[in-house]
Design a protein around this motif. Sequence first.
Motif, mmCIF file in Angstrom:
data_model
loop_
_atom_site.group_PDB
_atom_site.id
_atom_site.type_symbol
_atom_site.label_atom_id
_atom_site.label_comp_id
_atom_site.label_asym_id
_atom_site.label_seq_id
_atom_site.Cartn_x
_atom_site.Cartn_y
_atom_site.Cartn_z
ATOM 1 N N GLY A 207 19.907 7.192 -0.716
ATOM 2 C CA GLY A 207 19.957 6.683 -1.892
ATOM 3 C C GLY A 207 18.442 6.975 -2.581
ATOM 4 N N PHE A 208 17.344 7.064 -1.900
ATOM 5 C CA PHE A 208 16.313 7.477 -2.307
ATOM 6 C C PHE A 208 16.352 9.033 -2.760
ATOM 7 C CE2 PHE A 208 12.177 9.250 -1.928
ATOM 8 C CZ PHE A 208 11.295 8.503 -2.399
ATOM 9 N N LEU A 209 16.800 9.901 -2.172
ATOM 10 C CA LEU A 209 16.819 11.246 -2.362
ATOM 11 C C LEU A 209 17.894 11.509 -3.628
ATOM 12 C CD1 LEU A 209 16.815 12.965 1.383
ATOM 13 C CD2 LEU A 209 14.842 12.414 -0.486
ATOM 14 N N ALA A 210 19.110 10.843 -3.403
ATOM 15 C CA ALA A 210 20.032 10.984 -4.753
ATOM 16 C C ALA A 210 19.521 10.478 -5.893
ATOM 17 C CB ALA A 210 21.310 10.359 -4.311
ATOM 18 N N GLY A 211 18.645 9.538 -5.939
ATOM 19 C CA GLY A 211 18.028 8.976 -7.128
ATOM 20 C C GLY A 211 16.955 10.089 -7.623
ATOM 21 N N ILE A 212 16.185 10.621 -6.763
ATOM 22 C CA ILE A 212 15.287 11.498 -7.355
ATOM 23 C C ILE A 212 16.048 12.852 -7.868
ATOM 24 C CG2 ILE A 212 13.206 10.565 -6.255
ATOM 25 C CD1 ILE A 212 13.246 12.803 -4.176
ATOM 26 N N GLY A 213 16.907 13.055 -6.908
ATOM 27 C CA GLY A 213 17.823 14.071 -7.422
ATOM 28 C C GLY A 213 18.454 14.256 -8.742
ATOM 29 N N GLY A 214 18.854 13.056 -9.200
ATOM 30 C CA GLY A 214 19.408 12.742 -10.493
ATOM 31 C C GLY A 214 18.361 12.822 -11.472
ATOM 32 N N LEU A 215 17.224 12.616 -11.296
ATOM 33 C CA LEU A 215 16.156 12.696 -12.183
ATOM 34 C C LEU A 215 15.618 14.169 -12.363
ATOM 35 C CD1 LEU A 215 13.752 11.688 -14.201
ATOM 36 C CD2 LEU A 215 12.325 11.774 -12.211
ATOM 37 N N ILE A 216 15.630 14.953 -11.012
ATOM 38 C CA ILE A 216 15.358 16.385 -11.278
ATOM 39 C C ILE A 216 16.253 17.278 -11.717
ATOM 40 C CG2 ILE A 216 14.986 18.367 -9.627
ATOM 41 C CD1 ILE A 216 13.778 16.451 -7.609
ATOM 42 N N PHE A 217 17.557 16.888 -11.724
ATOM 43 C CA PHE A 217 18.681 17.279 -12.444
ATOM 44 C C PHE A 217 18.630 17.231 -13.863
ATOM 45 C CE2 PHE A 217 22.686 17.045 -14.477
ATOM 46 C CZ PHE A 217 23.155 18.377 -14.173
ATOM 47 N N VAL A 218 18.251 16.259 -14.436
ATOM 48 C CA VAL A 218 18.357 15.912 -16.023
ATOM 49 C C VAL A 218 17.257 16.531 -16.680
ATOM 50 C CG1 VAL A 218 18.333 14.100 -17.646
ATOM 51 C CG2 VAL A 218 19.634 13.904 -15.634
ATOM 52 N N ILE A 219 15.971 16.588 -16.162
ATOM 53 C CA ILE A 219 14.767 17.002 -16.791
ATOM 54 C C ILE A 219 14.820 18.280 -17.222
ATOM 55 C CG2 ILE A 219 12.185 17.792 -16.474
ATOM 56 C CD1 ILE A 219 11.933 14.955 -15.387
ATOM 57 N N PRO A 220 15.318 19.271 -16.569
ATOM 58 C CA PRO A 220 15.220 20.785 -17.397
ATOM 59 C C PRO A 220 16.508 20.874 -18.030
ATOM 60 C CG PRO A 220 15.329 20.803 -14.741
ATOM 61 C CD PRO A 220 15.349 19.480 -15.271
ATOM 62 N N THR A 221 17.511 20.137 -18.032
ATOM 63 C CA THR A 221 18.783 20.580 -18.462
ATOM 64 C C THR A 221 18.886 20.019 -19.837
ATOM 65 O OG1 THR A 221 19.725 19.790 -16.170
ATOM 66 C CG2 THR A 221 21.485 20.220 -18.072
ATOM 67 N N SER A 222 18.110 18.762 -20.400
ATOM 68 C CA SER A 222 18.536 18.446 -21.515
ATOM 69 C C SER A 222 17.233 17.838 -22.507
ATOM 70 C CB SER A 222 19.604 17.278 -21.606
ATOM 71 O OG SER A 222 19.878 16.846 -23.003
ATOM 72 N N THR A 223 17.315 17.374 -23.551
ATOM 73 C CA THR A 223 16.416 16.595 -24.114
ATOM 74 C C THR A 223 16.645 15.160 -24.166
ATOM 75 O OG1 THR A 223 17.345 16.796 -26.304
ATOM 76 C CG2 THR A 223 15.450 18.477 -25.375
#
Lengths: 317, 366
Positions: A207-223
């Motif tokens: 859960g911890f890793l998937a949670g931060i993975g979600g943020l890491i995925f979104v930041i460079p992708t969109s505004t």
Amino acid sequence: MSTVFFVMRQALTYSIPLLIVALGGMFSERSGVVNIALEGIMVFGAFTSILFINSVQDTMSGQLLLLLALLIAGLSGILISLLHAYASINMKANQVISGTAINMLTPAVAIYVARMLQNVQQINFNNTFRIPKVSVLGDIPGLGDVLFKDAYITTYLGILILIVSTIVLYRTRFGLRLRACGEHPHAADSVGINVYKIRYAGVMISGFLAGIGGLIFVIPTSTNFNATVAGYGFLALAVLIFGQWKPMRILYASLFFGLMKAIASTYSSIPFLLNLGIPSNFFKMVPFVATLIVLAFTSKKSQGPKAAGIPYDKSLR
Amino acid sequence: MKKFLVVLLALALVLPLAACNKDTDPDPGQEDKYELALVTDIGTIDDKSFNQGAWEGLKKYAEEKNITYKYYQPAEKTTAAYLDSIDLAVKGGAKLIVCPGFLFEPAVFEAQDLYPDTKFIILDGSPNDGDWEKEGGPTYRIESNVYSVFYAEEQAGFLAGYAAVKDGYKKLGFMGGMAVPAVVRFGYGFVQGAEYAAKEMGISDIEIMYHYTGTFEASPEAKTLAAGWYEAGTEVIFACGGAVGNSVMSAAEEADKAVIGVDVDQSNESRTVITSSMKMLSISVYDGIEAFYGGTFPGGQSVTLDAKVDGIGLPMETSKFKTFTQEDYDAIYAKLVAGEIDILKDTDKTDASDITLTVTKVTFVE
């Protein structure tokens, strides 16, 4: 040459979240709980942390904010993964169903809460986290171009998580117990290991890793964040299987997926590939076709955790 | 564990109540009658595009004239669901219903007979029976209670392409969402606008990358594609596909390059947006409603709003051009108004590669 480095740099934006989320999946599955809720957990982690960034970005910015947001993403990932843990460990529910429930629940929650708070479902954020160039290291030819230009600290965090995961899984008492619970929980129980606790720990780490993975995925992708991570949680599952539940192989698998994804998207700016006249759909297919081929050849030796997906029942011992 | 669940459940119950207290209800009226209504299509009321633009026009008029208003969101994206929502709006006392988007064509086709006393404004579409399988396409029929509005997207795109080249950009990109008629018109216009400006300036080294992503969603693929174009030298990308634009903006922020927005003024979405190729949605809705209350509702008509009626344009106040001035803009706009420029549309050419260009090189990315 710079084009090659550019593609590799782009590949990292795919590879790092895939790597982190797949490693999360690894901890859960090797403890014996199938976790297809990765997608939903990613959405939830990204949602809470982007909401946090959105509300404090007027007073804070840069790496400190990113680190705080990552922490929030991780913690909320744990929170939502507890639902999965409770259903699949205590209630002995079908793990696929509870995972699917979370995948359906979290985007809905994200939209609902966002619209309640600000009347708009997209949550905007300013990307102040990019490092244009790391001093000194960025001047290294080759490596510097790939790793230390237009970089995010999350890239290094991903590598750190990989190293720590490998050590934890293979070199610690906890890791051994975790693997035992995924292979033969009754045997583990017979020597005094609390299978429930270990499995809870496995799911919470995922859960911890998937949670931060979600943020890491979104930041460079969109505004902005629009309650979706575009199926990358499921892709991370494929990476996990492709990587045969082993940290280093997961790294290679995620790098491969990332590179193929990057080529599929950037080939129009690489004259060599553009001149081949191959449609982009072909490149988009490659990672999946490769997965099928690799699985076809390795499935005989495929080593999924034996007890994954089976709720542990003490009375069956 | 049990306690935790109880707390969670309690929270789940309390949160919606808290929301009710906050009173996000946009309706000022006390009684349950709403004269002006809008039914949303696929997107939500805050899609920063179609629904939102139309809603803003309706809201502006209603608030100015103190008229009750409300929006209805259909349960799903089907004609039946649209009709349900329209029915709900009529029962709710709606005298005029705004339907943004071509998806409403069949729904309005039926509703115009079902509710002859209610007026409809349909944007980007004209009522038809929706039977595209039929020989010769669907049957179009518009009753006197329906006002159908189209926009000359090719002119809006033309202005964007013209302004970009005039402003000194030489390597351009067009990234559309799905290749639906409106998006295609934007793209055609963009290419022709660039060509027109290049001819006027006597230059011949304009290059355009041209691509439809196939979705209206932000994705790492769209972002990487844009990043790749920027890396290969593209200076400005016309992002013409809803949230795809956000991915393009994200790439532009990294590469420090420029973006042209679409539909509404998107300058507040990212500092990289140099201008936006706008359709004056809110103005046309506002005007339509005003005509209705003035007793001159243009029912039974299907109009295409173009430069002549200020139906399209660039937001010059928020644009970040270096050399392209208001005078330049006014001059080219005047030419569009006068009809001096012939712009090919989706109905003229089936594929963008069929457009004859002499000084501009377009690379089509499949």
